[in-house]
Design a protein around this motif. Structure first.
Motif, PDB file in Angstrom:
ATOM      1  N   LEU A 163     -41.276  20.898 -62.693  1.00 11.27           N
ATOM      2  CA  LEU A 163     -40.620  19.175 -63.074  1.00 11.27           C
ATOM      3  C   LEU A 163     -39.257  19.499 -64.215  1.00 11.27           C
ATOM      4  O   LEU A 163     -38.220  19.397 -64.361  1.00 11.27           O
ATOM      5  N   ILE A 164     -39.560  20.895 -65.005  1.00 17.62           N
ATOM      6  CA  ILE A 164     -38.549  21.046 -66.151  1.00 17.62           C
ATOM      7  C   ILE A 164     -37.697  21.974 -65.854  1.00 17.62           C
ATOM      8  O   ILE A 164     -36.621  21.812 -66.158  1.00 17.62           O
ATOM      9  N   LEU A 165     -37.605  22.394 -64.410  1.00 20.78           N
ATOM     10  CA  LEU A 165     -36.601  23.432 -63.749  1.00 20.78           C
ATOM     11  C   LEU A 165     -36.081  22.193 -62.826  1.00 20.78           C
ATOM     12  O   LEU A 165     -34.684  22.703 -62.881  1.00 20.78           O
ATOM     13  N   LEU A 209     -35.460  19.205 -63.307  1.00 24.66           N
ATOM     14  CA  LEU A 209     -34.934  17.781 -64.078  1.00 24.66           C
ATOM     15  C   LEU A 209     -34.290  17.735 -65.413  1.00 24.66           C
ATOM     16  O   LEU A 209     -33.286  17.440 -65.763  1.00 24.66           O
ATOM     17  N   TYR A 210     -34.831  18.710 -65.767  1.00 26.25           N
ATOM     18  CA  TYR A 210     -34.798  19.234 -67.498  1.00 26.25           C
ATOM     19  C   TYR A 210     -33.566  20.916 -67.779  1.00 26.25           C
ATOM     20  O   TYR A 210     -33.057  21.798 -68.944  1.00 26.25           O
ATOM     21  N   ASN A 211     -33.107  21.106 -65.958  1.00 22.28           N
ATOM     22  CA  ASN A 211     -32.359  22.544 -65.603  1.00 22.28           C
ATOM     23  C   ASN A 211     -33.069  23.732 -66.573  1.00 22.28           C
ATOM     24  O   ASN A 211     -32.146  25.060 -66.800  1.00 22.28           O
ATOM     25  N   GLY A 212     -34.260  24.088 -66.350  1.00 20.96           N
ATOM     26  CA  GLY A 212     -35.131  24.491 -67.047  1.00 20.96           C
ATOM     27  C   GLY A 212     -35.821  25.062 -68.935  1.00 20.96           C
ATOM     28  O   GLY A 212     -36.149  25.632 -69.327  1.00 20.96           O
ATOM     29  N   SER A 213     -35.132  23.953 -68.998  1.00 20.84           N
ATOM     30  CA  SER A 213     -34.900  23.510 -70.708  1.00 20.84           C
ATOM     31  C   SER A 213     -36.171  23.189 -71.946  1.00 20.84           C
ATOM     32  O   SER A 213     -36.080  22.058 -70.987  1.00 20.84           O
ATOM     33  N   VAL A 214     -36.985  24.033 -71.862  1.00 16.83           N
ATOM     34  CA  VAL A 214     -38.157  23.721 -72.566  1.00 16.83           C
ATOM     35  C   VAL A 214     -38.095  22.291 -73.836  1.00 16.83           C
ATOM     36  O   VAL A 214     -38.554  21.132 -73.810  1.00 16.83           O
ATOM     37  N   LYS A 215     -37.041  22.739 -74.377  1.00 17.69           N
ATOM     38  CA  LYS A 215     -36.449  21.759 -75.505  1.00 17.69           C
ATOM     39  C   LYS A 215     -35.738  20.433 -75.169  1.00 17.69           C
ATOM     40  O   LYS A 215     -36.467  19.872 -75.402  1.00 17.69           O
ATOM     41  N   ASP A 216     -35.066  20.394 -73.544  1.00 16.10           N
ATOM     42  CA  ASP A 216     -35.352  19.296 -73.460  1.00 16.10           C
ATOM     43  C   ASP A 216     -36.384  18.213 -72.975  1.00 16.10           C
ATOM     44  O   ASP A 216     -36.150  17.271 -72.969  1.00 16.10           O
ATOM     45  N   ALA A 263     -39.055  19.064 -74.013  1.00 18.67           N
ATOM     46  CA  ALA A 263     -39.821  18.198 -75.739  1.00 18.67           C
ATOM     47  C   ALA A 263     -39.208  17.490 -76.277  1.00 18.67           C
ATOM     48  O   ALA A 263     -40.053  16.483 -76.874  1.00 18.67           O
ATOM     49  N   VAL A 264     -37.800  17.483 -75.966  1.00 14.81           N
ATOM     50  CA  VAL A 264     -37.699  16.118 -76.494  1.00 14.81           C
ATOM     51  C   VAL A 264     -37.932  14.744 -75.947  1.00 14.81           C
ATOM     52  O   VAL A 264     -37.607  13.839 -76.880  1.00 14.81           O
ATOM     53  N   ALA A 265     -37.166  14.834 -74.427  1.00 17.19           N
ATOM     54  CA  ALA A 265     -37.628  13.253 -73.680  1.00 17.19           C
ATOM     55  C   ALA A 265     -39.015  13.533 -73.997  1.00 17.19           C
ATOM     56  O   ALA A 265     -39.402  11.867 -74.081  1.00 17.19           O
ATOM     57  N   LEU A 266     -39.899  14.232 -74.461  1.00 19.05           N
ATOM     58  CA  LEU A 266     -41.425  13.558 -74.189  1.00 19.05           C
ATOM     59  C   LEU A 266     -41.438  12.633 -75.485  1.00 19.05           C
ATOM     60  O   LEU A 266     -42.061  12.077 -76.173  1.00 19.05           O
ATOM     61  N   PHE A 267     -40.619  13.864 -76.795  1.00 20.16           N
ATOM     62  CA  PHE A 267     -40.479  13.131 -78.425  1.00 20.16           C
ATOM     63  C   PHE A 267     -40.416  11.654 -78.370  1.00 20.16           C
ATOM     64  O   PHE A 267     -40.872  10.738 -79.178  1.00 20.16           O
ATOM     65  N   LYS A 268     -39.473  11.857 -77.378  1.00 20.92           N
ATOM     66  CA  LYS A 268     -38.251   9.899 -77.503  1.00 20.92           C
ATOM     67  C   LYS A 268     -38.962   9.144 -77.253  1.00 20.92           C
ATOM     68  O   LYS A 268     -39.212   7.783 -77.717  1.00 20.92           O
ATOM     69  N   GLU A 269     -40.290   9.034 -76.568  1.00 18.75           N
ATOM     70  CA  GLU A 269     -41.279   8.115 -75.369  1.00 18.75           C
ATOM     71  C   GLU A 269     -42.511   7.672 -76.406  1.00 18.75           C
ATOM     72  O   GLU A 269     -42.408   6.942 -76.542  1.00 18.75           O
ATOM     73  N   GLN A 270     -43.051   9.124 -76.790  1.00 16.29           N
ATOM     74  CA  GLN A 270     -43.691   8.764 -77.789  1.00 16.29           C
ATOM     75  C   GLN A 270     -44.299  10.036 -79.036  1.00 16.29           C
ATOM     76  O   GLN A 270     -43.892  11.120 -78.420  1.00 16.29           O
ATOM     77  N   LYS A 271     -45.243  10.098 -79.997  1.00 15.57           N
ATOM     78  CA  LYS A 271     -44.838  11.201 -81.039  1.00 15.57           C
ATOM     79  C   LYS A 271     -46.099  12.250 -80.653  1.00 15.57           C
ATOM     80  O   LYS A 271     -47.245  11.379 -79.863  1.00 15.57           O
ATOM     81  N   LEU A 272     -45.695  13.112 -80.401  1.00 17.14           N
ATOM     82  CA  LEU A 272     -46.424  14.467 -80.056  1.00 17.14           C
ATOM     83  C   LEU A 272     -47.205  14.646 -81.207  1.00 17.14           C
ATOM     84  O   LEU A 272     -46.450  15.449 -82.352  1.00 17.14           O
ATOM     85  N   SER A 273     -49.227  14.968 -80.902  1.00 13.87           N
ATOM     86  CA  SER A 273     -49.577  15.339 -82.004  1.00 13.87           C
ATOM     87  C   SER A 273     -49.500  16.586 -82.216  1.00 13.87           C
ATOM     88  O   SER A 273     -49.115  17.337 -80.561  1.00 13.87           O
ATOM     89  N   GLU A 274     -50.084  17.645 -82.994  1.00 12.20           N
ATOM     90  CA  GLU A 274     -50.046  18.845 -83.371  1.00 12.20           C
ATOM     91  C   GLU A 274     -50.848  19.046 -81.588  1.00 12.20           C
ATOM     92  O   GLU A 274     -50.413  20.069 -81.568  1.00 12.20           O
TER      93      GLU A 274
END
Length: 125
Positions: free
Chosen positions: A86-88, A90-97, A99-110
């Motif tokens: 999925l990351i490869l 949809l996000y061109n392999g960017s884990v950061k992108d 994570a940012v998409a996940l964070f924008k949808e809802q707050k990530l817990s520790e």
């Protein structure tokens, strides 16, 4: 195809989830029973099982008149492969992108962050 890198359709994945949940070899009768609510024919389920065996997701062992199906890939291995895929794709392999998409949808817990790190570092959570 290497272990984990198996492409499974949505319907096949439903079958795999039933098999994973049993933690023991499962017969086609067990699977047919699990999907009675869907109205799937025996032949349809048989086709899914045959495909999963051909893809290397399941092994089939005949005992008497019944086949017993055992997963050759764990649910965890499959999830890991699909997450990386999925990351490869949809996000061109960017884990950061990702994570940012996940964070924008809802707050990530520790715990969410810890789990994501473990996935990409090939570590157990």
């Amino acid at each position: 195809m290497t272990k984990g890198k198996i492409n499974i359709s949505e319907a096949e994945l439903e079958v795999m989830k039933v098999i994973w949940s049993k933690n023991k070899p499962v017969t086609s009768l067990d699977i047919i029973e699990a999907f009675e609510y869907k109205g799937w024919k025996k032949t349809t389920i048989g086709t899914f099982l045959t495909r999963l065996v051909e893809k290397g997701a399941l092994s089939a062992e005949k005992q008497g008149k019944l086949y017993y199906y055992t997963p050759l890939i764990s649910q965890k291995e499959y999830r890991k492969f699909q997450t990386k895929n999925l990351i490869l794709s949809l996000y061109n392999g960017s884990v950061k992108d990702f994570a940012v998409a996940l964070f924008k949808e809802q707050k990530l817990s520790e715990d969410d962050i810890k789990e994501l790190k473990a996935i990409f570092e090939d570590k157990e959570v």
